[in-house]
Scaffold this motif. Structure first.
Motif, PDB file in Angstrom:
ATOM      1  N   ASP A 147      42.519  16.127  30.164  1.00 17.18           N
ATOM      2  CA  ASP A 147      43.335  15.795  31.207  1.00 17.18           C
ATOM      3  C   ASP A 147      43.291  16.627  32.357  1.00 17.18           C
ATOM      4  O   ASP A 147      43.246  16.116  33.151  1.00 17.18           O
ATOM      5  CB  ASP A 147      44.785  15.532  30.727  1.00 17.18           C
ATOM      6  N   MET A 148      43.462  17.937  31.986  1.00 18.70           N
ATOM      7  CA  MET A 148      43.352  19.093  32.835  1.00 18.70           C
ATOM      8  C   MET A 148      42.029  18.800  33.664  1.00 18.70           C
ATOM      9  O   MET A 148      42.032  19.176  34.873  1.00 18.70           O
ATOM     10  CB  MET A 148      43.420  20.236  32.452  1.00 18.70           C
ATOM     11  N   MET A 149      40.959  18.710  32.925  1.00 21.21           N
ATOM     12  CA  MET A 149      39.558  18.506  33.524  1.00 21.21           C
ATOM     13  C   MET A 149      39.475  17.636  34.554  1.00 21.21           C
ATOM     14  O   MET A 149      38.709  17.654  35.895  1.00 21.21           O
ATOM     15  CB  MET A 149      38.429  18.344  32.749  1.00 21.21           C
ATOM     16  N   HIS A 150      40.069  16.510  34.515  1.00 22.92           N
ATOM     17  CA  HIS A 150      39.957  15.162  35.231  1.00 22.92           C
ATOM     18  C   HIS A 150      40.892  15.525  36.403  1.00 22.92           C
ATOM     19  O   HIS A 150      40.800  14.975  37.624  1.00 22.92           O
ATOM     20  CB  HIS A 150      40.592  13.993  34.675  1.00 22.92           C
ATOM     21  N   SER A 209      49.205  32.193  49.134  1.00 23.97           N
ATOM     22  CA  SER A 209      49.585  32.872  50.272  1.00 23.97           C
ATOM     23  C   SER A 209      48.743  34.237  50.614  1.00 23.97           C
ATOM     24  O   SER A 209      48.935  34.695  51.568  1.00 23.97           O
ATOM     25  CB  SER A 209      51.000  33.337  50.205  1.00 23.97           C
ATOM     26  N   ASN A 210      47.673  34.610  49.642  1.00 28.51           N
ATOM     27  CA  ASN A 210      46.882  35.673  50.051  1.00 28.51           C
ATOM     28  C   ASN A 210      45.555  35.518  49.342  1.00 28.51           C
ATOM     29  O   ASN A 210      45.377  34.526  48.493  1.00 28.51           O
ATOM     30  CB  ASN A 210      47.681  37.195  49.446  1.00 28.51           C
ATOM     31  N   ARG A 211      44.638  36.731  49.622  1.00 28.69           N
ATOM     32  CA  ARG A 211      43.270  36.589  49.041  1.00 28.69           C
ATOM     33  C   ARG A 211      43.454  36.672  47.179  1.00 28.69           C
ATOM     34  O   ARG A 211      42.709  36.210  46.740  1.00 28.69           O
ATOM     35  CB  ARG A 211      42.606  37.993  49.495  1.00 28.69           C
ATOM     36  N   ILE A 212      44.138  37.629  46.980  1.00 27.93           N
ATOM     37  CA  ILE A 212      44.216  38.085  45.604  1.00 27.93           C
ATOM     38  C   ILE A 212      44.507  36.586  44.717  1.00 27.93           C
ATOM     39  O   ILE A 212      43.802  36.277  43.648  1.00 27.93           O
ATOM     40  CB  ILE A 212      45.122  39.128  45.144  1.00 27.93           C
ATOM     41  N   GLU A 213      45.698  36.044  45.175  1.00 26.22           N
ATOM     42  CA  GLU A 213      46.316  34.573  44.554  1.00 26.22           C
ATOM     43  C   GLU A 213      44.994  33.586  44.667  1.00 26.22           C
ATOM     44  O   GLU A 213      44.759  32.809  43.699  1.00 26.22           O
ATOM     45  CB  GLU A 213      47.291  34.045  45.307  1.00 26.22           C
ATOM     46  N   ALA A 214      44.075  33.577  45.889  1.00 26.14           N
ATOM     47  CA  ALA A 214      43.152  32.598  46.011  1.00 26.14           C
ATOM     48  C   ALA A 214      42.156  32.955  44.858  1.00 26.14           C
ATOM     49  O   ALA A 214      41.516  32.054  44.338  1.00 26.14           O
ATOM     50  CB  ALA A 214      42.516  32.610  47.458  1.00 26.14           C
ATOM     51  N   ILE A 215      41.481  34.161  44.882  1.00 28.56           N
ATOM     52  CA  ILE A 215      40.523  34.540  43.996  1.00 28.56           C
ATOM     53  C   ILE A 215      40.996  34.287  42.419  1.00 28.56           C
ATOM     54  O   ILE A 215      40.246  33.627  41.662  1.00 28.56           O
ATOM     55  CB  ILE A 215      40.158  36.070  44.367  1.00 28.56           C
ATOM     56  N   SER A 216      42.254  34.730  42.173  1.00 32.09           N
ATOM     57  CA  SER A 216      42.406  34.462  40.858  1.00 32.09           C
ATOM     58  C   SER A 216      42.581  32.949  40.439  1.00 32.09           C
ATOM     59  O   SER A 216      42.233  32.686  39.306  1.00 32.09           O
ATOM     60  CB  SER A 216      43.744  35.276  40.334  1.00 32.09           C
ATOM     61  N   LEU A 217      43.178  32.291  41.259  1.00 30.37           N
ATOM     62  CA  LEU A 217      43.189  30.680  40.854  1.00 30.37           C
ATOM     63  C   LEU A 217      41.710  30.361  40.821  1.00 30.37           C
ATOM     64  O   LEU A 217      41.471  29.362  39.948  1.00 30.37           O
ATOM     65  CB  LEU A 217      43.986  30.144  42.121  1.00 30.37           C
ATOM     66  N   PHE A 218      40.760  30.482  41.784  1.00 31.36           N
ATOM     67  CA  PHE A 218      39.471  30.065  41.779  1.00 31.36           C
ATOM     68  C   PHE A 218      38.878  30.207  40.623  1.00 31.36           C
ATOM     69  O   PHE A 218      38.165  29.415  39.824  1.00 31.36           O
ATOM     70  CB  PHE A 218      38.694  30.816  42.853  1.00 31.36           C
ATOM     71  N   LYS A 219      38.999  31.623  40.143  1.00 32.75           N
ATOM     72  CA  LYS A 219      38.413  32.051  38.869  1.00 32.75           C
ATOM     73  C   LYS A 219      39.109  31.172  37.595  1.00 32.75           C
ATOM     74  O   LYS A 219      38.547  30.871  36.812  1.00 32.75           O
ATOM     75  CB  LYS A 219      38.620  33.590  38.717  1.00 32.75           C
ATOM     76  N   GLU A 220      40.294  31.279  37.340  1.00 28.77           N
ATOM     77  CA  GLU A 220      41.015  30.642  36.466  1.00 28.77           C
ATOM     78  C   GLU A 220      40.599  29.220  36.196  1.00 28.77           C
ATOM     79  O   GLU A 220      40.257  28.496  35.096  1.00 28.77           O
ATOM     80  CB  GLU A 220      42.637  30.496  36.577  1.00 28.77           C
ATOM     81  N   LYS A 221      40.464  28.516  37.424  1.00 29.21           N
ATOM     82  CA  LYS A 221      39.743  27.025  37.426  1.00 29.21           C
ATOM     83  C   LYS A 221      38.386  26.988  37.110  1.00 29.21           C
ATOM     84  O   LYS A 221      37.939  25.685  36.889  1.00 29.21           O
ATOM     85  CB  LYS A 221      40.019  26.486  38.869  1.00 29.21           C
ATOM     86  N   GLY A 222      37.587  28.108  36.908  1.00 28.82           N
ATOM     87  CA  GLY A 222      36.194  28.036  36.640  1.00 28.82           C
ATOM     88  C   GLY A 222      35.455  27.647  37.815  1.00 28.82           C
ATOM     89  O   GLY A 222      34.251  27.058  37.374  1.00 28.82           O
ATOM     90  N   TRP A 223      35.676  27.697  39.014  1.00 27.43           N
ATOM     91  CA  TRP A 223      35.200  27.213  40.258  1.00 27.43           C
ATOM     92  C   TRP A 223      34.132  27.878  40.709  1.00 27.43           C
ATOM     93  O   TRP A 223      33.190  27.577  41.584  1.00 27.43           O
ATOM     94  CB  TRP A 223      36.005  26.817  41.423  1.00 27.43           C
ATOM     95  N   PHE A 224      34.038  29.361  40.296  1.00 23.81           N
ATOM     96  CA  PHE A 224      32.899  30.168  40.822  1.00 23.81           C
ATOM     97  C   PHE A 224      31.674  29.788  40.278  1.00 23.81           C
ATOM     98  O   PHE A 224      31.640  29.575  39.030  1.00 23.81           O
ATOM     99  CB  PHE A 224      33.398  31.658  40.678  1.00 23.81           C
ATOM    100  N   ILE A 245      39.640  19.123  40.122  1.00 22.89           N
ATOM    101  CA  ILE A 245      38.433  18.890  41.154  1.00 22.89           C
ATOM    102  C   ILE A 245      38.569  20.066  41.958  1.00 22.89           C
ATOM    103  O   ILE A 245      39.774  20.125  42.812  1.00 22.89           O
ATOM    104  CB  ILE A 245      38.450  17.671  41.802  1.00 22.89           C
ATOM    105  N   ASN A 246      37.623  20.895  42.365  1.00 21.97           N
ATOM    106  CA  ASN A 246      37.668  21.607  43.510  1.00 21.97           C
ATOM    107  C   ASN A 246      37.815  21.183  44.883  1.00 21.97           C
ATOM    108  O   ASN A 246      36.931  20.351  45.317  1.00 21.97           O
ATOM    109  CB  ASN A 246      36.292  22.693  43.375  1.00 21.97           C
ATOM    110  N   PRO A 247      38.734  21.464  45.681  1.00 17.73           N
ATOM    111  CA  PRO A 247      39.097  20.854  46.879  1.00 17.73           C
ATOM    112  C   PRO A 247      38.321  21.617  48.111  1.00 17.73           C
ATOM    113  O   PRO A 247      38.439  20.974  49.112  1.00 17.73           O
ATOM    114  CB  PRO A 247      40.600  21.201  46.937  1.00 17.73           C
TER     115      PRO A 247
END
Length: 199
Positions: free
Chosen positions: A129-132, A183-198, A135-137
């Protein structure tokens, strides 16, 4: 008889899992590991049919262990508390046959083992369900910007590498924050990493 190696760094859980699986008439636990390194050694030594492993273990994570065992015939099942799409993506890239959550009913594990032995893959429904909805915005260029920022590059360095103006980089960063709802770079990077988008 399905021969199983278990890898789990919490001793009580390791013992409980082994006892549960031993109750199944067609399964036997032939090895127990408390870290990823031990798991790899046990699989190579005993050639089990299945290795069930946690993700977060000392010396070597479950995903690193799965990666190390890619060429073995043993099928890997990740059993974890983490329903994170990033981990799930990495696990699938490492070639695991199953990804299950620890709070699933115990009979589900035995059923998953038999399904995997028949040649199919089994993933926790919550993850599908989460995979669907995962989607990387970000556009490709926005993805390049955040990847360079994650590497520790300054605004000027990002601008030079992408051959754009520093003001344009700042605009991209604002859009990235808005799209990711951070609201900042650290949050953006950790979210991007957690989602597996890198990439």
């Amino acid at each position: 008889m399905i021969r199983i190696v278990l890898a789990e760094d919490q001793g009580m859980l390791l013992g409980a899992l082994a006892s549960l699986l031993e109750l199944e008439e067609d399964m036997t636990v032939i090895g127990k590991a408390t870290n990823g390194h031990e798991a790899v050694e046990l699989v190579r030594e005993h050639q089990p049919d299945i290795c069930i492993m946690d993700i977060e273990m000392p010396l070597m994570t479950g995903i690193e262990a799965a990666e190390a065992l890619k060429d073995e015939t043993c099928k890997i099942i990740v059993l974890t508390t983490f329903a994170r799409t990033g981990y799930f993506n990495y696990a699938r890239e490492a070639g695991v046959s199953g990804y299950l959550l620890k709070d699933s009913p115990s009979d589900e594990l035995a059923r998953a083992i038999r399904t995997i032995m028949s040649g199919r893959k089994v993933y926790a429904p919550e993850l599908m369900d989460m995979m669907h909805s995962n989607i990387n915005p970000l556009t490709e260029r926005e993805g390049q910007v955040i990847s360079l920022i994650a590497e520790g590059k300054s605004t000027k360095e990002v601008a030079d590498l992408l051959d754009i103006k520093t003001g344009t980089v700042r605009n991209y960063v604002s859009v990235i924050y808005e799209k990711l709802n951070v609201s900042n770079r650290i949050e953006a990077i950790s979210l991007f990493k957690e989602k597996g988008w890198f990439k």
